[in-house]
Design an enzyme around this catalytic site. Structure first.
Site, PDB file in Angstrom:
ATOM      1  N   CYS A   1      -5.327 -26.822 -60.640  1.00 53.38           N
ATOM      2  CA  CYS A   1      -6.323 -26.497 -59.618  1.00 53.38           C
ATOM      3  C   CYS A   1      -7.640 -27.241 -59.840  1.00 53.38           C
ATOM      4  CB  CYS A   1      -6.570 -24.988 -59.562  1.00 53.38           C
ATOM      5  SG  CYS A   1      -7.235 -24.289 -61.092  1.00 53.38           S
TER       6      CYS A   1
ATOM      7  N   ASP B   1      -1.076 -12.959 -69.263  1.00 54.69           N
ATOM      8  CA  ASP B   1      -2.429 -13.455 -69.083  1.00 54.69           C
ATOM      9  C   ASP B   1      -3.275 -13.004 -70.274  1.00 54.69           C
ATOM     10  OD1 ASP B   1      -3.996 -14.668 -66.464  1.00 54.69           O
ATOM     11  OD2 ASP B   1      -5.337 -13.580 -67.823  1.00 54.69           O
TER      12      ASP B   1
ATOM     13  N   PHE C   1      -0.203 -17.223 -66.998  1.00 58.41           N
ATOM     14  CA  PHE C   1      -1.544 -17.166 -66.410  1.00 58.41           C
ATOM     15  C   PHE C   1      -1.467 -16.366 -65.103  1.00 58.41           C
ATOM     16  CE2 PHE C   1      -0.881 -21.288 -68.501  1.00 58.41           C
ATOM     17  CZ  PHE C   1      -1.837 -21.243 -69.501  1.00 58.41           C
TER      18      PHE C   1
ATOM     19  N   ASP D   1       0.464 -21.375 -63.712  1.00 55.96           N
ATOM     20  CA  ASP D   1      -0.686 -21.441 -62.804  1.00 55.96           C
ATOM     21  C   ASP D   1      -1.971 -21.265 -63.616  1.00 55.96           C
ATOM     22  OD1 ASP D   1      -2.316 -21.474 -60.581  1.00 55.96           O
ATOM     23  OD2 ASP D   1      -1.976 -19.366 -60.084  1.00 55.96           O
TER      24      ASP D   1
END
Length: 398
Positions: A339, A250, A228, A299
């Site tokens: 996140c 990604d 990612f 991430d």
């Protein structure tokens, strides 16, 4: 000024320092108002609790601006808030490019302002603050000028769907004379071309600034997989840190194209390469091919943006982490992030532990980190604490 009267027993979060009043906490309203106006908040017995912006379109009915009775929300008040935010950043972070205003955590609810070198990007997500954002930006530019920082342009990225919950349409565009929206910035000795017009959020994820630096310091001589990767930031830090080989992955073709440009900017194209692929599909194929890495970085975007989807998010986090652990050589390292503030620190830790047990790996924690200090965590405002970042050494059970 209209007055909001709370139900008896409600307002517990506000009284503990929280920044919001929800629609189901209100018993009644005295006086007339328009959405976006300031109102006073009174407890059931008339005790003054604060002053904030009301919006009946939103479940967050009132966003607090001050807890001082009679406080005028004038330019003097706003200038003090802006100055506090800027002085805090000067004390705590590299201000070359940083978040200057972080909504509720800077006591300016619903407003985000990021600085990329000499450009400001603003995101306004609440009606009340939207009505005064131009005043706040004028005060901020004046303050920056006092420190010798001249802002050449402002761009608005209020294109988040969440604006509709406030009765506002998403919007984006120049708030100044037009300028080139592709900005070159430097962070931790790494150069990036940031597209503030088409990039995600405001163009770049400033919150990972020092987490990227931690990866840079760890990566010397390693074979690294950055999942990612977005526009390549962790991969580039690994390359600058001396990794012998880095692969960034990604699913976004636009992100990968930008990552390749960033690799060229840093003279890393020979050691840092990028590919467009679905991480959930790529990790099993790498395992099948017998690949091994010294360091894997995970991430991902937020797998959950509501409490209702947390269970599925846990499955996603567990899947990518156990797949990554299988690909890490014995004694190698894993950096894993979440996140989403709905994925609590406790739940994220539990999910990582389950993933390790499922593949018979032992985790030795190197460090635990959160967002950079320009995204301050305001206690009692749980939404301001969202980024969890672990670095582990991954060991095989013997």
């Amino acid at each position: 000024m209209a007055e909001i009267i709370l139900k008896k027993g409600e307002g517990r979060s506000l009284k503990a320092g929280g920044p919001w009043i929800y629609d189901n906490e209100i018993a009644g309203i005295n006086g007339s108002f328009e959405n976006g106006d300031l109102v006073d908040i009174l407890d059931f017995d008339g005790y003054f609790l604060g002053r904030g912006f009301i919006n009946t379109n939103s479940k967050i009915r009132v966003r607090i601006m001050s807890r001082k009775k009679g406080q005028e929300i004038d330019d003097e008040f706003l200038a003090a808030r802006v100055r506090d935010a800027w002085e805090y950043r000067k004390r705590t972070v590299d201000t070359g490019s940083c978040r200057i205003i972080f909504g509720e955590a800077d006591f300016l609810p619903g407003l985000v302002v990021d600085k990329y070198v000499d450009v400001l990007v603003v995101q306004s997500l609440a009606l009340g603050i939207d009505r005064i954002k131009s005043r706040i930006l004028t005060l901020l530019m004046r303050m920056l000028k006092e420190d010798g920082i001249f802002i050449r342009g402002i761009y608005e990225r209020s294109d988040a769907k969440v604006r509709k919950l406030e009765g506002m349409e998403p919007t984006k565009g120049f708030l100044s004379e037009p300028f080139d929206t592709k900005i070159t910035m430097e962070e931790n000795g790494v150069f990036y071309q940031v597209d503030i017009k088409e990039g995600q959020k405001t163009g770049f994820f400033l919150d990972q600034k020092y987490n990227r630096l931690a990866i840079q310091k760890l990566s010397y001589g390693m074979r690294v997989l950055d999942c990612f990767t977005h526009t390549g930031s962790f991969a580039l830090n690994a390359g600058v840190g001396g990794a012998r080989e880095v692969l960034g992955v990604d699913a976004s073709e636009l992100g990968i194209a930008q990552a390749k440009i960033n690799a060229e900017l840093n003279g890393l194209s020979d050691r840092v390469r990028f590919t467009c692929a679905d991480v959930f599909e790529l990790l099993p194929s790498l395992e099948e091919a017998g690949e091994k890495f010294d360091l894997i970085i995970l991430d991902p975007p937020a797998f959950t943006k509501s409490r209702d989807s947390v269970k599925n998010a846990v499955k996603g986090y567990r899947e990518i982490n156990l797949r990554a652990m299988k690909l890490i050589r014995d004694g190698g390292y894993l950096a894993s992030c979440s996140c989403s503030h709905f994925m609590t620190p406790e739940l994220f830790a539990q999910t990582l532990s389950q993933a390790a047990r499922n593949v018979h790996r032992r985790l030795r924690q190197v460090e635990y980190r959160t967002q950079a200090a320009d995204h301050p965590i305001l206690w009692e405002a749980e939404e301001s604490y969202y980024l969890k970042f672990y670095i582990f050494q991954v060991c095989t059970e013997r």
